[in-house]
Design an enzyme around this catalytic site. Structure first.
Site, mmCIF file in Angstrom:
data_model
loop_
_atom_site.group_PDB
_atom_site.id
_atom_site.type_symbol
_atom_site.label_atom_id
_atom_site.label_comp_id
_atom_site.label_asym_id
_atom_site.label_seq_id
_atom_site.Cartn_x
_atom_site.Cartn_y
_atom_site.Cartn_z
ATOM 1 N N GLU A 76 -4.870 -6.465 14.678
ATOM 2 C CA GLU A 76 -4.422 -5.107 14.337
ATOM 3 C C GLU A 76 -5.549 -4.113 14.577
ATOM 4 O O GLU A 76 -5.313 -2.956 14.900
ATOM 5 C CB GLU A 76 -3.959 -5.040 12.870
ATOM 6 C CG GLU A 76 -2.460 -4.818 12.765
ATOM 7 C CD GLU A 76 -1.924 -4.582 11.365
ATOM 8 O OE1 GLU A 76 -0.694 -4.543 11.238
ATOM 9 O OE2 GLU A 76 -2.679 -4.425 10.395
ATOM 10 N N LYS A 98 9.384 -0.726 14.308
ATOM 11 C CA LYS A 98 9.989 -0.402 13.005
ATOM 12 C C LYS A 98 11.061 0.674 13.189
ATOM 13 O O LYS A 98 12.157 0.574 12.622
ATOM 14 C CB LYS A 98 8.925 0.149 12.042
ATOM 15 C CG LYS A 98 7.931 -0.865 11.533
ATOM 16 C CD LYS A 98 7.028 -0.202 10.502
ATOM 17 C CE LYS A 98 5.814 -1.035 10.184
ATOM 18 N NZ LYS A 98 4.841 -0.375 9.336
ATOM 19 N N GLY A 122 -4.952 -1.692 4.944
ATOM 20 C CA GLY A 122 -4.130 -2.827 4.491
ATOM 21 C C GLY A 122 -4.802 -4.170 4.733
ATOM 22 O O GLY A 122 -4.883 -5.016 3.844
ATOM 23 N N ARG A 123 -5.313 -4.365 5.947
ATOM 24 C CA ARG A 123 -5.889 -5.680 6.286
ATOM 25 C C ARG A 123 -7.277 -5.878 5.689
ATOM 26 O O ARG A 123 -7.878 -6.935 5.836
ATOM 27 C CB ARG A 123 -5.872 -5.892 7.800
ATOM 28 C CG ARG A 123 -6.540 -4.776 8.599
ATOM 29 C CD ARG A 123 -6.204 -4.892 10.080
ATOM 30 N NE ARG A 123 -6.682 -3.757 10.862
ATOM 31 C CZ ARG A 123 -6.014 -2.627 11.036
ATOM 32 N NH1 ARG A 123 -4.835 -2.460 10.453
ATOM 33 N NH2 ARG A 123 -6.489 -1.665 11.787
ATOM 34 N N GLU A 163 10.578 -4.676 4.443
ATOM 35 C CA GLU A 163 10.700 -6.082 4.050
ATOM 36 C C GLU A 163 10.341 -6.263 2.575
ATOM 37 O O GLU A 163 11.029 -6.954 1.824
ATOM 38 C CB GLU A 163 9.751 -6.956 4.881
ATOM 39 C CG GLU A 163 10.061 -7.026 6.356
ATOM 40 C CD GLU A 163 9.272 -6.000 7.161
ATOM 41 O OE1 GLU A 163 9.080 -4.867 6.668
ATOM 42 O OE2 GLU A 163 8.874 -6.335 8.299
ATOM 43 N N HIS A 197 -5.549 -33.161 17.826
ATOM 44 C CA HIS A 197 -4.440 -33.989 18.304
ATOM 45 C C HIS A 197 -3.289 -33.124 18.792
ATOM 46 O O HIS A 197 -2.161 -33.588 18.921
ATOM 47 C CB HIS A 197 -3.974 -34.915 17.178
ATOM 48 C CG HIS A 197 -5.085 -35.808 16.711
ATOM 49 N ND1 HIS A 197 -5.368 -37.014 17.315
ATOM 50 C CD2 HIS A 197 -6.025 -35.624 15.751
ATOM 51 C CE1 HIS A 197 -6.426 -37.555 16.725
ATOM 52 N NE2 HIS A 197 -6.844 -36.719 15.775
ATOM 53 N N LYS A 250 0.841 -1.200 0.000
ATOM 54 C CA LYS A 250 0.000 0.000 0.000
ATOM 55 C C LYS A 250 0.879 1.255 0.000
ATOM 56 O O LYS A 250 0.706 2.153 -0.805
ATOM 57 C CB LYS A 250 -0.916 -0.028 1.227
ATOM 58 C CG LYS A 250 -1.801 1.180 1.350
ATOM 59 C CD LYS A 250 -2.772 1.057 2.498
ATOM 60 C CE LYS A 250 -3.490 2.388 2.700
ATOM 61 N NZ LYS A 250 -4.437 2.377 3.805
HETATM 62 O O1 F6P Z 1 3.250 -2.918 9.698
HETATM 63 C C1 F6P Z 1 1.885 -3.160 9.605
HETATM 64 C C2 F6P Z 1 1.367 -2.866 8.234
HETATM 65 O O2 F6P Z 1 1.301 -1.502 8.040
HETATM 66 C C3 F6P Z 1 0.029 -3.514 7.994
HETATM 67 O O3 F6P Z 1 -1.028 -2.809 8.510
HETATM 68 C C4 F6P Z 1 0.029 -3.652 6.525
HETATM 69 O O4 F6P Z 1 -0.932 -4.550 6.085
HETATM 70 C C5 F6P Z 1 1.443 -4.115 6.283
HETATM 71 O O5 F6P Z 1 2.203 -3.405 7.229
HETATM 72 C C6 F6P Z 1 1.982 -3.908 4.901
HETATM 73 O O6 F6P Z 1 1.977 -2.566 4.540
HETATM 74 P P1 F6P Z 1 2.173 -2.146 3.020
HETATM 75 O O7 F6P Z 1 1.076 -2.744 2.229
HETATM 76 O O8 F6P Z 1 2.140 -0.653 3.024
HETATM 77 O O9 F6P Z 1 3.514 -2.670 2.572
#
Ligand code: F6P
Length: 548
Positions: free
Chosen positions: A352, A511, A266-267, A211, A383, A205
């Site tokens: 979240e 972060k 995002g979620r 990452e 199990h 987003k």
């Molecule tokens: O660090 C949490 C977060 O901001 C989430 O809410 C989001 O889904 C994820 O990181 C990924 O963010 P992006 O889509 O901006 O890379």
């Protein structure tokens, strides 16, 4: 909103809890033959039985009063009509517009968002069809065989879950999801792939997530190591984002960018272009069916009376256990192997959204909010961790989910699965009394002291609540409805708790600190002193870290 715990509805629920706590579900069923009919309902493809909860008609009346006192109907309307319900970021949360199906407008600040939504859906259709049909070619002229989605959190969990649930491997493309910055994730995925036939979807987003960008850069290096010419990147890298500038800065052609908007959290974004890997895996028609299923749940949520509203009932039951029984976790147990990633996605949606300790206007909350969501597919859990559900000391409300029909019928398998699915909630509810255990042990030939020694271990208290969700088959429409159900359930709870379900400031501190620690790991001086533990650990690592 005034302090929730000082409302009349809250006080009434507290008092009622004292009256209900000693009642056993077994007795509630025995004395009320209409319990199942009254405490079950159908919404679209989903059938919910919530009769195995520690509730009576009065409990529901009081919970619904709490919902009204929290102005739930007004908040539902605010959500759908595009009010800025995410106050700290001054944003709407209009994920429902992404699956809006009729031709009526959805307004945000007076502008209809639907033309943009449809434009991107069309772009997704054209693109996914051309890749799936083999018309889209890689730099050597060969068709694409593998798609790697690089994203994390909401840009990974939802699409990965839907793709695995809907049997993507039946389609012409193999889908892979890389999220972890641990290099193993990318390296092990790429090891099996041919760059000339691989398409990367870089999904973020913000397009600034550490990452994702690092994985994307490493993927591009891997690709260019074989493809050579940077102009080939255009046929193999597409982006999904709200930030065109960052996409361009990364080096992806904006013509190959799929846009979404800051009013999509995002979620809550798998319904947007973040769902591109879903369309690539299962085709745009089935992606549409997913949207249709979610839209059916939206309509149900928006228009059904609170007392017959599935997300409202589930949300209030969650409040009942979290705030009045002290439950701290909630298990989600799908009896469908394809849904093995379902819990991880819902975990992000819930944790979240509800992991907040201040109210919308910044005051400390006065009651517990949120719960740990965990679980996994049945029957495996039986199990592993079900022992805690049946005889552990914590109260763990659970949702059991299952399709009536299997998509992959195999002999007796599905009947065995279903029998287990039906047995577990029954066992949790009913338990086994000392008298029942005694009779059983006597029948097995045990006597006297042996029986007394085993008795406490073999008893089940029962009275452990669960919901049961049934659907005919796990198809795209049903999955869409299920995901939307949990989204709205989460929203309902946020309204009662008076918290913002759409921000996530809690992820920021880690972060920030990681950025500083990264430069310190590379030999730069510390910008700010650390505590003794972190400094000690940093030193320990630095002394042993092989030089890059
Ligand atoms: O660090 C949490 C977060 O901001 C989430 O809410 C989001 O889904 C994820 O990181 C990924 O963010 P992006 O889509 O901006 O890379």
């Amino acid at each position: 909103m005034s302090d929730l715990t000082r409302t009349t509805a809250w006080a009434a629920l507290q008092q009622h809890q004292h009256a209900i706590a000693p009642l056993h579900l077994r007795d509630l069923f025995a004395r009320d033959p209409g319990r199942f009919e009254r405490f079950s309902l159908q919404a679209g493809p989903l059938f919910l039985d919530y009769s195995k909860n520690r509730i009576t008609d009065e409990t529901l009346t009081l919970l619904l009063a709490l919902a009204r006192e929290s102005q739930l109907p007004e908040w539902i309307e605010r959500l759908f009509r595009g009010d800025r319900v995410n106050g700290t970021e001054r944003r709407a949360a209009l994920h429902t517009a992404l699956r809006h199906r009729d031709h009526s407008p959805v307004l945000l600040d007076g502008t209809d968002v639907m033309p943009d939504v449809r434009r991107v859906l069309d772009q997704m259709r054209r693109f996914s069809e051309s890749v799936r049909s083999g018309e889209w070619r890689g730099y050597t002229g060969q068709p694409i065989t593998d798609v790697v989605n690089i994203g994390i959190g909401g840009s990974d969990l939802g699409p990965a879950m839907v793709v695995s649930a809907l049997d993507a491997d039946c389609g012409p493309l193999r889908l892979h999801f890389v999220s972890n910055v641990d290099g193993a994730d990318l390296s092990l995925t790429l090891r099996r792939l041919n760059p000339a036939q691989t398409l990367f979807v870089i999904a973020s987003k913000t397009f600034t997530t550490q990452e994702t960008l690092l994985n994307a850069r490493s993927a591009r290096d891997w690709f260019l190591a074989q493809a050579g010419n940077p102009s080939h990147v255009a046929r193999h890298f597409v982006a999904v984002s709200t930030h065109r500038d960052e996409v361009v800065r990364f080096g992806i052609d904006p013509a190959h960018m799929f846009e979404f908007w800051d009013w999509v959290g995002g979620r809550y974004s798998l319904w947007s272009a973040i769902g591109l890997p879903i369309a690539l895996a299962i085709g745009m028609d089935r992606f549409d069916a997913l949207l249709t299923g979610a839209n059916e749940m939206d309509e149900h949520f928006r228009h059904s009376p609170l007392a017959r509203n599935m997300p409202v009932l589930l949300g209030l039951l969650g409040v009942w256990y979290t705030n009045f029984f002290g439950a701290q976790t909630h298990a989600i147990l799908p009896y469908d192997q394809g849904m093995h990633r379902f819990v991880s996605h819902i975990q992000q949606v819930v944790m979240e959204s509800s992991g907040k300790n201040v109210t919308r206007d910044g005051r400390p909350v006065s009651c517990a909010t949120g719960s740990v969501v965990w679980g996994g597919p049945g029957t495996n859990g039986q199990h592993a961790y079900f022992q805690l559900l049946h005889q552990g000391t914590p109260l763990i409300p659970a949702d059991f989910l299952a399709p009536i029909e299997s998509r992959t019928p195999l002999g007796e398998h599905h009947r065995v699965l279903l029998s287990n699915f039906l047995a577990q909630p029954e066992a949790l509810m009913r338990g086994k009394t000392a008298q029942e255990v005694r009779v059983e042990l006597e029948r097995a030939g045990l006597k006297g002291d042996d029986i007394e020694r085993l008795l406490p271990h073999r008893c089940f208290s029962g009275n452990r609540p669960s919901n049961t969700l049934l659907f005919q088959k796990l198809d795209a429409r049903t999955l869409g409805a299920l995901i939307a159900l949990y989204e709205h359930k989460t929203f309902v709870q946020s309204v009662v708790w008076d918290i913002n379900a759409f921000d996530q400031w809690g992820v920021e501190l880690g972060k920030q600190l990681a950025r500083d620690l990264l430069s310190e790991l590379s030999g730069m001086p510390a910008r700010a002193p650390h505590d003794a533990s972190t400094s000690g650990l940093l030193d320990h690592v630095r002394k042993r870290l092989p030089s890059a």
